[in-house]
Design a protein around this motif. Structure first.
Motif, PDB file in Angstrom:
ATOM      1  N   THR A  31       0.902  -0.957   0.445  1.00 16.05           N
ATOM      2  CA  THR A  31       0.585   0.455  -0.038  1.00 16.05           C
ATOM      3  C   THR A  31       0.874   1.572   0.262  1.00 16.05           C
ATOM      4  O   THR A  31       0.521   2.344   0.079  1.00 16.05           O
ATOM      5  N   ASP A 231      -6.608   0.063  12.892  1.00 11.46           N
ATOM      6  CA  ASP A 231      -8.003  -0.365  12.617  1.00 11.46           C
ATOM      7  C   ASP A 231      -7.521  -0.997  11.348  1.00 11.46           C
ATOM      8  O   ASP A 231      -6.961  -2.264  11.505  1.00 11.46           O
ATOM      9  N   THR A 232      -8.975  -1.616  10.693  1.00  8.46           N
ATOM     10  CA  THR A 232      -9.050  -2.053   9.076  1.00  8.46           C
ATOM     11  C   THR A 232      -7.849  -1.841   8.111  1.00  8.46           C
ATOM     12  O   THR A 232      -7.648  -0.543   8.036  1.00  8.46           O
ATOM     13  N   ASP A 233      -7.889  -2.679   7.435  1.00  8.72           N
ATOM     14  CA  ASP A 233      -6.802  -2.494   6.202  1.00  8.72           C
ATOM     15  C   ASP A 233      -7.697  -1.087   5.314  1.00  8.72           C
ATOM     16  O   ASP A 233      -7.152   0.214   5.020  1.00  8.72           O
ATOM     17  N   GLU A 234      -8.818  -1.378   5.461  1.00 10.09           N
ATOM     18  CA  GLU A 234      -9.965   0.100   4.688  1.00 10.09           C
ATOM     19  C   GLU A 234      -9.595   1.025   5.269  1.00 10.09           C
ATOM     20  O   GLU A 234      -9.588   2.465   4.530  1.00 10.09           O
ATOM     21  N   LEU A 235      -9.952   0.979   6.615  1.00 11.10           N
ATOM     22  CA  LEU A 235     -10.098   2.626   7.048  1.00 11.10           C
ATOM     23  C   LEU A 235      -8.695   3.055   7.443  1.00 11.10           C
ATOM     24  O   LEU A 235      -8.402   4.179   7.134  1.00 11.10           O
ATOM     25  N   LEU A 237      -6.318   2.339   4.584  1.00 11.74           N
ATOM     26  CA  LEU A 237      -5.799   2.966   3.362  1.00 11.74           C
ATOM     27  C   LEU A 237      -6.942   5.056   3.112  1.00 11.74           C
ATOM     28  O   LEU A 237      -5.960   5.291   2.311  1.00 11.74           O
ATOM     29  N   ASN A 238      -7.916   4.651   3.982  1.00  8.92           N
ATOM     30  CA  ASN A 238      -8.821   5.449   3.185  1.00  8.92           C
ATOM     31  C   ASN A 238      -8.262   6.956   4.109  1.00  8.92           C
ATOM     32  O   ASN A 238      -8.424   7.772   3.794  1.00  8.92           O
ATOM     33  N   SER A 239      -7.824   6.770   5.693  1.00  7.85           N
ATOM     34  CA  SER A 239      -7.501   7.684   6.127  1.00  7.85           C
ATOM     35  C   SER A 239      -6.133   8.415   5.148  1.00  7.85           C
ATOM     36  O   SER A 239      -6.072   9.502   5.609  1.00  7.85           O
ATOM     37  N   ARG A 241      -5.796   8.336   1.934  1.00  8.52           N
ATOM     38  CA  ARG A 241      -5.577   8.773   1.096  1.00  8.52           C
ATOM     39  C   ARG A 241      -6.172  10.335   1.573  1.00  8.52           C
ATOM     40  O   ARG A 241      -6.147  10.854   0.178  1.00  8.52           O
ATOM     41  N   THR A 242      -7.156   9.843   2.002  1.00  9.02           N
ATOM     42  CA  THR A 242      -7.903  11.557   2.308  1.00  9.02           C
ATOM     43  C   THR A 242      -6.524  12.612   2.474  1.00  9.02           C
ATOM     44  O   THR A 242      -6.453  13.855   1.903  1.00  9.02           O
TER      45      THR A 242
END
Length: 256
Positions: A31, A231-235, A237-239, A241-242
């Protein structure tokens, strides 16, 4: 921010110490994180599923890390020699110290004691060519939290860098007063709600306005960003990307 190709942000993440270390490394590599943050508490590296010596496992994993040492007021004298040995073994030239005071009552002299201990520790680190970052606290720690405390620390230690934990601010006035004392070269990034004394949430789950923070207060920031989102992988990565989107937009606007 710097112009053109000189603009460079390094992205790190606080490791999920409860997970398999190899899986954490692979996630960070896949990532495009530049490094991981690993905690050092009471003389030990905090990794649940790694056998000692943990620094050997980290070295063999061949992925950059940064040590985040949580230091109580007596830990400077007790654990710094071992910390330096670990840093030298890993070939590190940077370290974070997060100063707390849990073993003693905090009084008006405590911050001066901490500033002196940071000074002595920094001399040892300098002898080993290691740069020190000191983190600001939230209100629950009651030390190294107020801008006045930070001024005492950095007046005593002008060559030490500030690691600004954005989730430790009370409000944007508090943030502005902190960076008036010392502009950060490293950030801890997580979200928070203003009516909660201390929390680190994935971005978008709290009330911090990161567009405002990076446009008004940290528009000149150029350094390391560490996401303290475990937290989760998704959260996670979203952080990431933001913040990438905000900084990329800011940089493009700056170049116009």
């Amino acid at each position: 921010m710097k112009d053109g190709d000189d603009f460079m942000i390094e992205y790190g993440r606080s490791i999920r110490w409860f997970n398999d270390y190899t899986a954490e490394v692979e996630f960070s590599k896949s990532t495009n994180f530049d490094f991981m943050q690993i905690w050092y508490v009471k003389g030990e590296i905090l990794l649940d599923k790694v056998l000692s010596p943990k620094e050997l496992h980290i070295l063999k994993s061949n992925f950059p890390v940064m040590i985040h040492a949580v230091y109580d007021i007596d830990d400077y004298d007790t654990y710094t020699d071992k910390l330096i040995r670990i840093l030298n073994f890993l070939g590190h030239n940077e370290v974070i110290i997060h100063p707390v005071c849990e073993s003693q009552n905090v009084n008006k002299d405590t911050i001066y004691t901490i500033a002196d201990k940071i000074h002595k520790t920094n001399l040892l680190l300098n002898q080993n060519n290691i740069k020190l970052y000191i983190e600001n606290n939230s209100v629950i720690d009651k030390i190294n939290y107020k801008p006045e405390d930070l001024k005492i620390v950095f007046d005593k230690n002008p060559d030490v860098e500030l690691l600004l934990d954005v989730a430790h601010i009370d409000d944007y006035v508090h943030l502005e007063k902190i960076i008036d004392v010392k502009y950060p070269t490293c950030l801890h990034i997580a979200d928070k709600r203003f009516n909660v004394l201390h929390e680190h949430l994935p971005l978008g789950k709290g009330e911090l306005d990161f567009n405002l923070i990076f446009k008004k207060y940290l528009h000149e920031f150029d350094g390391k960003i560490i996401f303290e989102v475990v937290d989760t992988d998704e959260l996670i990565l979203n952080s990431k990307r933001t913040i990438e989107l905000i900084l990329n937009n800011n940089n493009q606007n700056h170049l116009r």
